[in-house]
Structures are given as structure tokens and as C-alpha cells.
Design a protein around this motif. Structure first.
Motif, mmCIF file in Angstrom:
data_model
loop_
_atom_site.group_PDB
_atom_site.id
_atom_site.type_symbol
_atom_site.label_atom_id
_atom_site.label_comp_id
_atom_site.label_asym_id
_atom_site.label_seq_id
_atom_site.Cartn_x
_atom_site.Cartn_y
_atom_site.Cartn_z
ATOM 1 N N LYS A 148 -28.381 45.082 17.409
ATOM 2 C CA LYS A 148 -27.636 46.344 17.355
ATOM 3 C C LYS A 148 -26.462 46.347 18.338
ATOM 4 C CE LYS A 148 -28.316 51.295 17.981
ATOM 5 N NZ LYS A 148 -29.271 52.335 18.348
ATOM 6 N N ALA A 149 -26.683 45.890 19.554
ATOM 7 C CA ALA A 149 -25.620 45.892 20.569
ATOM 8 C C ALA A 149 -24.454 44.993 20.165
ATOM 9 C CB ALA A 149 -26.179 45.467 21.923
ATOM 10 N N LEU A 150 -24.739 43.892 19.525
ATOM 11 C CA LEU A 150 -23.677 43.005 19.038
ATOM 12 C C LEU A 150 -22.753 43.753 18.084
ATOM 13 C CD1 LEU A 150 -22.328 40.205 18.500
ATOM 14 C CD2 LEU A 150 -24.062 39.898 16.703
ATOM 15 N N TYR A 151 -23.317 44.446 17.136
ATOM 16 C CA TYR A 151 -22.510 45.150 16.140
ATOM 17 C C TYR A 151 -21.807 46.374 16.721
ATOM 18 C CZ TYR A 151 -24.759 41.962 12.949
ATOM 19 O OH TYR A 151 -25.196 40.825 12.327
ATOM 20 N N GLU A 152 -22.421 47.001 17.693
ATOM 21 C CA GLU A 152 -21.763 48.141 18.341
ATOM 22 C C GLU A 152 -20.457 47.717 19.007
ATOM 23 O OE1 GLU A 152 -25.504 51.136 19.209
ATOM 24 O OE2 GLU A 152 -25.034 49.611 20.721
ATOM 25 N N ARG A 153 -20.365 46.457 19.425
ATOM 26 C CA ARG A 153 -19.115 45.936 20.000
ATOM 27 C C ARG A 153 -17.973 45.999 18.992
ATOM 28 N NH1 ARG A 153 -20.595 40.297 22.842
ATOM 29 N NH2 ARG A 153 -18.361 40.320 23.234
ATOM 30 N N PHE A 154 -18.313 46.014 17.699
ATOM 31 C CA PHE A 154 -17.317 46.071 16.629
ATOM 32 C C PHE A 154 -17.239 47.470 16.008
ATOM 33 C CE2 PHE A 154 -18.329 41.598 16.974
ATOM 34 C CZ PHE A 154 -17.092 41.007 16.887
ATOM 35 N N CYS A 155 -17.742 48.460 16.736
ATOM 36 C CA CYS A 155 -17.683 49.871 16.321
ATOM 37 C C CYS A 155 -18.539 50.190 15.097
ATOM 38 C CB CYS A 155 -16.235 50.321 16.107
ATOM 39 S SG CYS A 155 -15.239 50.196 17.598
ATOM 40 N N TRP A 156 -19.615 49.458 14.910
ATOM 41 C CA TRP A 156 -20.598 49.844 13.906
ATOM 42 C C TRP A 156 -21.404 50.989 14.504
ATOM 43 C CZ3 TRP A 156 -21.654 47.228 9.171
ATOM 44 C CH2 TRP A 156 -20.874 46.101 8.940
ATOM 45 N N THR A 157 -21.842 51.912 13.658
ATOM 46 C CA THR A 157 -22.647 53.031 14.129
ATOM 47 C C THR A 157 -23.999 53.041 13.416
ATOM 48 O OG1 THR A 157 -21.650 54.513 12.490
ATOM 49 C CG2 THR A 157 -20.648 54.451 14.683
ATOM 50 N N GLU A 158 -24.991 53.565 14.116
ATOM 51 C CA GLU A 158 -26.330 53.660 13.539
ATOM 52 C C GLU A 158 -26.354 54.759 12.490
ATOM 53 O OE1 GLU A 158 -30.951 54.509 14.826
ATOM 54 O OE2 GLU A 158 -29.477 54.037 16.382
ATOM 55 N N VAL A 159 -26.928 54.429 11.329
ATOM 56 C CA VAL A 159 -27.135 55.407 10.270
ATOM 57 C C VAL A 159 -28.546 55.965 10.378
ATOM 58 C CG1 VAL A 159 -27.241 55.776 7.761
ATOM 59 C CG2 VAL A 159 -25.469 54.281 8.747
ATOM 60 N N GLU A 160 -29.513 55.056 10.459
ATOM 61 C CA GLU A 160 -30.911 55.479 10.567
ATOM 62 C C GLU A 160 -31.793 54.285 10.917
ATOM 63 O OE1 GLU A 160 -32.360 55.194 5.934
ATOM 64 O OE2 GLU A 160 -31.155 56.926 6.519
ATOM 65 N N PRO A 161 -32.936 54.561 11.540
ATOM 66 C CA PRO A 161 -33.913 53.489 11.748
ATOM 67 C C PRO A 161 -34.604 53.191 10.420
ATOM 68 C CG PRO A 161 -34.718 55.555 12.660
ATOM 69 C CD PRO A 161 -33.346 55.820 12.138
ATOM 70 N N MET A 162 -35.083 51.993 10.289
ATOM 71 C CA MET A 162 -35.812 51.637 9.085
ATOM 72 C C MET A 162 -36.775 50.502 9.388
ATOM 73 S SD MET A 162 -32.723 49.833 6.904
ATOM 74 C CE MET A 162 -33.756 49.439 5.521
ATOM 75 N N ALA A 163 -37.700 50.280 8.477
ATOM 76 C CA ALA A 163 -38.655 49.187 8.613
ATOM 77 C C ALA A 163 -38.274 48.091 7.630
ATOM 78 C CB ALA A 163 -40.065 49.683 8.322
ATOM 79 N N THR A 164 -38.411 46.847 8.068
ATOM 80 C CA THR A 164 -38.174 45.686 7.204
ATOM 81 C C THR A 164 -39.415 44.804 7.243
ATOM 82 O OG1 THR A 164 -37.301 44.184 8.889
ATOM 83 C CG2 THR A 164 -35.728 45.749 7.901
ATOM 84 N N PRO A 165 -39.471 43.771 6.409
ATOM 85 C CA PRO A 165 -40.610 42.855 6.496
ATOM 86 C C PRO A 165 -40.725 42.168 7.855
ATOM 87 C CG PRO A 165 -39.441 42.532 4.430
ATOM 88 C CD PRO A 165 -38.607 43.471 5.264
ATOM 89 N N TYR A 166 -39.661 42.244 8.672
ATOM 90 C CA TYR A 166 -39.639 41.572 9.964
ATOM 91 C C TYR A 166 -39.883 42.521 11.122
ATOM 92 C CZ TYR A 166 -37.039 39.121 6.463
ATOM 93 O OH TYR A 166 -36.665 38.579 5.261
ATOM 94 N N GLY A 167 -40.053 43.823 10.837
ATOM 95 C CA GLY A 167 -40.310 44.793 11.888
ATOM 96 C C GLY A 167 -39.330 45.946 11.841
ATOM 97 N N GLU A 168 -39.293 46.715 12.922
ATOM 98 C CA GLU A 168 -38.394 47.859 13.021
ATOM 99 C C GLU A 168 -36.957 47.371 13.056
ATOM 100 O OE1 GLU A 168 -39.291 51.121 12.786
ATOM 101 O OE2 GLU A 168 -41.192 50.181 12.270
ATOM 102 N N ALA A 169 -36.076 48.116 12.389
ATOM 103 C CA ALA A 169 -34.687 47.712 12.281
ATOM 104 C C ALA A 169 -33.787 48.940 12.316
ATOM 105 C CB ALA A 169 -34.474 46.921 10.988
ATOM 106 N N THR A 170 -32.499 48.679 12.314
ATOM 107 C CA THR A 170 -31.493 49.735 12.302
ATOM 108 C C THR A 170 -30.526 49.502 11.162
ATOM 109 O OG1 THR A 170 -31.627 49.885 14.713
ATOM 110 C CG2 THR A 170 -29.692 50.867 13.666
ATOM 111 N N LEU A 171 -30.334 50.520 10.336
ATOM 112 C CA LEU A 171 -29.293 50.505 9.310
ATOM 113 C C LEU A 171 -28.012 50.946 10.017
ATOM 114 C CD1 LEU A 171 -28.261 50.368 6.368
ATOM 115 C CD2 LEU A 171 -28.962 52.760 6.153
ATOM 116 N N MET A 172 -26.939 50.136 9.865
ATOM 117 C CA MET A 172 -25.679 50.431 10.524
ATOM 118 C C MET A 172 -24.545 50.457 9.513
ATOM 119 S SD MET A 172 -26.066 48.285 14.069
ATOM 120 C CE MET A 172 -25.003 49.389 15.030
ATOM 121 N N LYS A 173 -23.451 51.133 9.915
ATOM 122 C CA LYS A 173 -22.307 51.310 9.018
ATOM 123 C C LYS A 173 -21.019 51.121 9.825
ATOM 124 C CE LYS A 173 -20.272 55.101 6.357
ATOM 125 N NZ LYS A 173 -20.552 56.456 5.835
ATOM 126 N N LYS A 174 -20.010 50.554 9.172
ATOM 127 C CA LYS A 174 -18.688 50.441 9.775
ATOM 128 C C LYS A 174 -17.663 51.037 8.818
ATOM 129 C CE LYS A 174 -15.294 47.496 11.942
ATOM 130 N NZ LYS A 174 -15.028 48.457 12.995
#
Length: 153
Positions: free
Chosen positions: A124-150
């Protein structure tokens, strides 16, 4: 550093490499198949329309990849997606992921894409460097995740 960011379409000999990386990291753990990954990267060996894949080359050898795909299984209602960002372990911590993301965003502007989406479990922090914003938390087969949008407008 000898890093070049190129279209996968200009280096089709690395389609199988990209498919192997992504299948090995994500597909094999989520019920995907190597054939599906191979199909995604074969389709992504394109320059004019989505899907498009970029390849990081270090001294003419594959070091990483990133794609912009029309859909993602986790949220087929949203489009398009920054997908399959991967840097080979030998080439990590050299800024390659940053260069791949920058190139993908530049391509999205060229194609007049208005917004991009992604899902990340740990970067998440990597993408925030490019001004991506969090849309919502979500679950994936790999664990908790964040849906982001630019926004690209």
C-alpha cells in the motif's frame, strides 16, 4: 544500472518467463492455471490496446514485469487494473518497481484512461507514493488486502 522498460510485445521470447513468475507467485495459490497466466501474457504482448504488459530488462535479461489489464477476478465491475507487478528477487531494492509503475501510468495517460485500480496485500505504501488512494479493504486468497484507485484526469 542497465535497466530498460520495454513492451513485452517487443520481447515475446519472455512471455513464458512472465507467465511463470506470476503463476508461481499468485496463480498457483489461488486455483489458477499456468495456461491462464500464459494466455494473459500472450494477450498482453500488445502496444495499442489493453491488455498491455511491460518488461524490465537488466542487461537484456528479464528482471520484472507489470501489466494493465481490463479486468481482475476479484472485482470484475472495475476497470482497468494495474496487475501482476513483479520484480525478480535478484533485482529487488533497485527502484525497478518504481520505474515499472511510472511507465504503466504514462501508458495509461497515452491511452486516455481516466482511472486505474489495483489490489495489494503488502505494498500500500508503495502505491501511495504515486497518489493511489484506498477505496476499501478486502480479502483475497492471500489474506487481507486493500483495493486502491488512481485518478488520471
Amino acid at each position: 544500472m542497465g535497466i530498460e522498460i520495454a513492451y513485452l510485445a517487443d520481447h515475446p521470447e519472455y512471455i513464458q518467463t512472465c507467465a511463470s513468475w506470476i503463476y508461481g507467485l499468485w496463480g498457483s495459490q489461488s486455483g489458477g492455471t499456468y495456461e491462464r497466466a500464459l494466455s494473459k501474457f500472450t494477450d498482453g504482448a500488445n502496444k495499442e490496446a489493453l491488455p498491455i504488459t511491460f518488461l524490465a530488462l537488466h542487461d537484456s535479461k528479464p528482471a520484472g514485469t507489470v501489466s494493465v489489464w481490463n479486468t481482475e477476478a476479484s472485482r470484475p465491475d472495475l476497470t482497468p487494473w494495474l496487475s501482476a507487478l513483479y520484480v525478480h528477487p535478484f533485482h529487488r531494492n533497485k527502484g525497478i518497481s518504481l520505474r515499472l509503475i511510472e511507465r504503466l501510468i504514462a501508458e495509461a495517460y497515452r491511452l486516455e484512461i481516466k482511472e486505474l485500480f489495483l489490489v495489494t496485500e503488502k505494498a500500500k505504501a508503495l502505491y501511495e507514493r504515486f497518489c493511489w488512494t484506498e477505496v476499501e479493504p478486502m480479502a483475497t486468497p492471500y489474506g487481507e488486502a486493500t483495493l486502491m484507485k488512481k485518478q488520471l484526469e
